[in-house]
Design a protein around this motif. Structure first.
Motif, PDB file in Angstrom:
ATOM      1  N   UNK A   1      29.915  62.403  42.645  1.00 23.57           N
ATOM      2  CA  UNK A   1      30.113  62.141  41.225  1.00 23.57           C
ATOM      3  C   UNK A   1      30.529  60.701  40.952  1.00 23.57           C
ATOM      4  N   UNK A   2      31.096  60.049  41.960  1.00 22.60           N
ATOM      5  CA  UNK A   2      31.556  58.672  41.769  1.00 22.60           C
ATOM      6  C   UNK A   2      31.639  57.947  43.109  1.00 22.60           C
ATOM      7  N   UNK A   3      31.703  56.643  43.021  1.00 24.65           N
ATOM      8  CA  UNK A   3      31.944  55.809  44.199  1.00 24.65           C
ATOM      9  C   UNK A   3      33.382  55.335  44.085  1.00 24.65           C
ATOM     10  N   UNK A   4      34.180  55.681  45.071  1.00 26.50           N
ATOM     11  CA  UNK A   4      35.586  55.281  45.037  1.00 26.50           C
ATOM     12  C   UNK A   4      35.698  53.761  45.090  1.00 26.50           C
ATOM     13  N   UNK A   5      36.470  53.204  44.179  1.00 24.62           N
ATOM     14  CA  UNK A   5      36.729  51.761  44.123  1.00 24.62           C
ATOM     15  C   UNK A   5      35.446  50.940  43.931  1.00 24.62           C
TER      16      UNK A   5
ATOM     17  N   UNK B   1      35.877  47.286  42.836  1.00 25.12           N
ATOM     18  CA  UNK B   1      36.357  46.453  43.946  1.00 25.12           C
ATOM     19  C   UNK B   1      35.193  46.044  44.845  1.00 25.12           C
ATOM     20  N   UNK B   2      34.361  47.017  45.221  1.00 27.96           N
ATOM     21  CA  UNK B   2      33.253  46.722  46.127  1.00 27.96           C
ATOM     22  C   UNK B   2      32.191  45.852  45.464  1.00 27.96           C
ATOM     23  N   UNK B   3      32.029  45.989  44.153  1.00 29.13           N
ATOM     24  CA  UNK B   3      31.116  45.096  43.445  1.00 29.13           C
ATOM     25  C   UNK B   3      31.631  43.654  43.472  1.00 29.13           C
ATOM     26  N   UNK B   4      32.944  43.486  43.334  1.00 26.34           N
ATOM     27  CA  UNK B   4      33.532  42.145  43.440  1.00 26.34           C
ATOM     28  C   UNK B   4      33.299  41.583  44.839  1.00 26.34           C
ATOM     29  N   UNK B   5      33.544  42.397  45.853  1.00 23.54           N
ATOM     30  CA  UNK B   5      33.316  41.963  47.237  1.00 23.54           C
ATOM     31  C   UNK B   5      31.860  41.540  47.429  1.00 23.54           C
TER      32      UNK B   5
ATOM     33  N   UNK C   1      31.590  41.451  35.109  1.00 22.44           N
ATOM     34  CA  UNK C   1      31.643  42.867  34.727  1.00 22.44           C
ATOM     35  C   UNK C   1      32.514  43.654  35.700  1.00 22.44           C
ATOM     36  N   UNK C   2      32.392  43.373  36.981  1.00 20.63           N
ATOM     37  CA  UNK C   2      33.201  44.067  37.988  1.00 20.63           C
ATOM     38  C   UNK C   2      34.679  43.733  37.818  1.00 20.63           C
TER      39      UNK C   2
ATOM     40  N   UNK D   1      36.180  42.863  35.082  1.00 24.90           N
ATOM     41  CA  UNK D   1      36.663  43.539  33.867  1.00 24.90           C
ATOM     42  C   UNK D   1      36.980  45.004  34.157  1.00 24.90           C
ATOM     43  N   UNK D   2      36.162  45.645  34.986  1.00 31.10           N
ATOM     44  CA  UNK D   2      36.416  47.048  35.319  1.00 31.10           C
ATOM     45  C   UNK D   2      37.642  47.207  36.207  1.00 31.10           C
ATOM     46  N   UNK D   3      38.012  46.171  36.941  1.00 33.03           N
ATOM     47  CA  UNK D   3      39.208  46.244  37.789  1.00 33.03           C
ATOM     48  C   UNK D   3      40.488  46.253  36.983  1.00 33.03           C
ATOM     49  N   UNK D   4      40.466  45.588  35.841  1.00 34.84           N
ATOM     50  CA  UNK D   4      41.704  45.463  35.070  1.00 34.84           C
ATOM     51  C   UNK D   4      41.951  46.613  34.124  1.00 34.84           C
TER      52      UNK D   4
END
Length: 80
Positions: free
Chosen positions: A24-28, A31-35, A74-75, A77-80
């Motif tokens: 249903x989701x990818x955990x974190x 974070x991984x998009x930022x990486x 975008x990544x 923004x989703x972290x904050x």
């Protein structure tokens, strides 16, 4: 996907990934998009030939850098 086709296609790829994995989701994910975004060189000059060799001759260095930066923003923004 963001580099090759733009940020508008990222959600579809993520949905396919989740469906294929029965999740249903990818955990974190943010974070991984930022990486992933920060794993690219500051100047995408080295990527242009590889991307164009994959049939995307329309993509140049400024476009790749803009797309990467949009994906990163975008990544973040989703972290904050």
């Amino acid at each position: 996907m963001a580099l090759m086709f733009g940020a508008g296609h990222v959600a579809a790829v993520t949905a396919g990934y989740l469906a294929a994995g029965g999740r249903d989701e990818v955990e974190d994910l943010a974070y991984w998009d930022v990486v992933a975004a920060l794993s690219t060189p500051p100047r995408m000059r080295e990527f242009v030939t590889a991307i164009q060799d994959q049939g995307r001759r329309d993509l140049d260095q400024p476009t790749l850098e803009r797309r990467r930066d949009e994906f990163l923003r975008a990544a973040l923004e989703r972290l904050s």
